[in-house]
Design a protein around this motif. Structure first.
Motif, PDB file in Angstrom:
ATOM      1  N   THR A   1       0.829  -1.200   0.000  1.00 32.44           N
ATOM      2  CA  THR A   1       0.000   0.000   0.000  1.00 32.44           C
ATOM      3  C   THR A   1       0.868   1.256   0.000  1.00 32.44           C
ATOM      4  OG1 THR A   1      -0.148  -0.049   2.419  1.00 32.44           O
ATOM      5  CG2 THR A   1      -1.933  -1.116   1.169  1.00 32.44           C
ATOM      6  N   ALA A   2       2.160   1.081   0.274  1.00 32.50           N
ATOM      7  CA  ALA A   2       3.100   2.209   0.250  1.00 32.50           C
ATOM      8  C   ALA A   2       3.408   2.557  -1.210  1.00 32.50           C
ATOM      9  CB  ALA A   2       4.377   1.844   0.994  1.00 32.50           C
ATOM     10  N   PHE A   3       4.077   3.678  -1.400  1.00 33.93           N
ATOM     11  CA  PHE A   3       4.422   4.104  -2.755  1.00 33.93           C
ATOM     12  C   PHE A   3       5.884   3.852  -3.079  1.00 33.93           C
ATOM     13  CE2 PHE A   3       0.499   6.299  -1.834  1.00 33.93           C
ATOM     14  CZ  PHE A   3      -0.239   5.970  -2.956  1.00 33.93           C
ATOM     15  N   ASN A  12       7.023  -6.505 -11.664  1.00 27.94           N
ATOM     16  CA  ASN A  12       7.440  -7.394 -10.582  1.00 27.94           C
ATOM     17  C   ASN A  12       7.012  -6.838  -9.224  1.00 27.94           C
ATOM     18  OD1 ASN A  12       9.306  -5.330 -10.417  1.00 27.94           O
ATOM     19  ND2 ASN A  12      11.093  -6.659 -10.347  1.00 27.94           N
ATOM     20  N   ALA A  13       6.199  -5.770  -9.259  1.00 32.19           N
ATOM     21  CA  ALA A  13       5.661  -5.207  -8.022  1.00 32.19           C
ATOM     22  C   ALA A  13       4.446  -4.336  -8.341  1.00 32.19           C
ATOM     23  CB  ALA A  13       6.713  -4.363  -7.299  1.00 32.19           C
ATOM     24  N   VAL A  14       3.620  -4.156  -7.321  1.00 35.49           N
ATOM     25  CA  VAL A  14       2.490  -3.222  -7.391  1.00 35.49           C
ATOM     26  C   VAL A  14       2.601  -2.340  -6.150  1.00 35.49           C
ATOM     27  CG1 VAL A  14      -0.020  -2.938  -7.365  1.00 35.49           C
ATOM     28  CG2 VAL A  14       0.999  -4.839  -8.631  1.00 35.49           C
ATOM     29  N   MET A  49      -1.316   0.002  -3.559  1.00 37.04           N
ATOM     30  CA  MET A  49      -2.494  -0.858  -3.685  1.00 37.04           C
ATOM     31  C   MET A  49      -3.603  -0.385  -2.744  1.00 37.04           C
ATOM     32  SD  MET A  49      -4.486  -3.582  -2.462  1.00 37.04           S
ATOM     33  CE  MET A  49      -3.642  -4.161  -1.031  1.00 37.04           C
ATOM     34  N   ARG A  50      -4.833  -0.392  -3.264  1.00 35.93           N
ATOM     35  CA  ARG A  50      -6.014   0.008  -2.492  1.00 35.93           C
ATOM     36  C   ARG A  50      -7.183  -0.875  -2.872  1.00 35.93           C
ATOM     37  NH1 ARG A  50      -2.421   2.565  -0.583  1.00 35.93           N
ATOM     38  NH2 ARG A  50      -2.295   4.780  -0.170  1.00 35.93           N
ATOM     39  N   TYR A  51      -8.187  -0.900  -1.986  1.00 31.70           N
ATOM     40  CA  TYR A  51      -9.464  -1.551  -2.271  1.00 31.70           C
ATOM     41  C   TYR A  51     -10.545  -0.485  -2.289  1.00 31.70           C
ATOM     42  CZ  TYR A  51      -7.693  -6.242  -1.167  1.00 31.70           C
ATOM     43  OH  TYR A  51      -7.010  -7.430  -1.162  1.00 31.70           O
ATOM     44  N   ASP A  52     -11.575  -0.729  -3.070  1.00 27.42           N
ATOM     45  CA  ASP A  52     -12.760   0.120  -3.078  1.00 27.42           C
ATOM     46  C   ASP A  52     -13.952  -0.805  -3.285  1.00 27.42           C
ATOM     47  OD1 ASP A  52     -14.317   2.389  -3.026  1.00 27.42           O
ATOM     48  OD2 ASP A  52     -13.825   3.030  -5.059  1.00 27.42           O
ATOM     49  N   THR A  78      -0.475   0.636  -8.753  1.00 24.82           N
ATOM     50  CA  THR A  78       0.402   1.001  -9.856  1.00 24.82           C
ATOM     51  C   THR A  78       1.391  -0.127 -10.092  1.00 24.82           C
ATOM     52  OG1 THR A  78       0.198   3.345  -9.313  1.00 24.82           O
ATOM     53  CG2 THR A  78       2.061   2.710 -10.708  1.00 24.82           C
ATOM     54  N   ALA A  79       1.380  -0.691 -11.289  1.00 28.91           N
ATOM     55  CA  ALA A  79       2.328  -1.741 -11.658  1.00 28.91           C
ATOM     56  C   ALA A  79       3.673  -1.092 -11.971  1.00 28.91           C
ATOM     57  CB  ALA A  79       1.825  -2.504 -12.870  1.00 28.91           C
ATOM     58  N   VAL A  80       4.729  -1.666 -11.404  1.00 26.03           N
ATOM     59  CA  VAL A  80       6.065  -1.125 -11.613  1.00 26.03           C
ATOM     60  C   VAL A  80       7.077  -2.248 -11.760  1.00 26.03           C
ATOM     61  CG1 VAL A  80       5.654   1.042 -10.348  1.00 26.03           C
ATOM     62  CG2 VAL A  80       6.503  -0.965  -9.113  1.00 26.03           C
ATOM     63  N   LYS A  81       8.212  -1.896 -12.317  1.00 28.21           N
ATOM     64  CA  LYS A  81       9.373  -2.761 -12.288  1.00 28.21           C
ATOM     65  C   LYS A  81      10.320  -2.155 -11.262  1.00 28.21           C
ATOM     66  CE  LYS A  81       9.195  -4.513 -16.984  1.00 28.21           C
ATOM     67  NZ  LYS A  81       9.906  -4.669 -18.265  1.00 28.21           N
TER      68      LYS A  81
END
Length: 109
Positions: A8-10, A78-80, A83-86, A102-105
């Motif tokens: 959930t962190a950025f 290889n990471a997201v 992350m949040r739920y709604d 947000t999908a990231v490498k």
């Protein structure tokens, strides 16, 4: 995502984002069954935890989470991060659960 990081962190301590692949999401729409409503009603009479709804919510969140991860894998992430739920009620007794991030490498620093 072989060793998938979801947070959930950025950011992830010890890693840096090398590529932002965009928003990924997993959406599940569920309805409560008549039988589930009856069982939940009986549980509510006695008070406390309503197991039927707890299990339904947990299963729905897990499925939306899994779909989000699959979407990220399709993009080569290889990471997201972030992350949040709604959740929204679409109609009486019908709920949409959305898991997004947000999908990231990332790479180890």
């Amino acid at each position: 995502m072989k060793s998938a990081f979801v947070t959930t962190a950025f950011g992830l301590e010890g890693y840096r984002v090398v590529e932002n692949l965009g928003v990924v999401r997993g959406i599940i729409v569920r309805s409560r069954s008549i039988i589930g409503n009856v069982v939940a009603g009986l549980e509510a009479i006695f008070g406390g935890r309503i197991n039927v709804y707890t299990e339904l919510c947990e299963r729905t969140r897990q499925e939306s989470f899994d779909l989000m991860r699959e979407h990220a894998m399709e993009l080569g992430a290889n990471a997201v991060i972030g992350m949040r739920y709604d959740a929204n009620e679409v109609a009486a007794g019908i709920t949409e659960v959305l898991c997004y991030g947000t999908a990231v490498k990332i790479e180890k620093i």
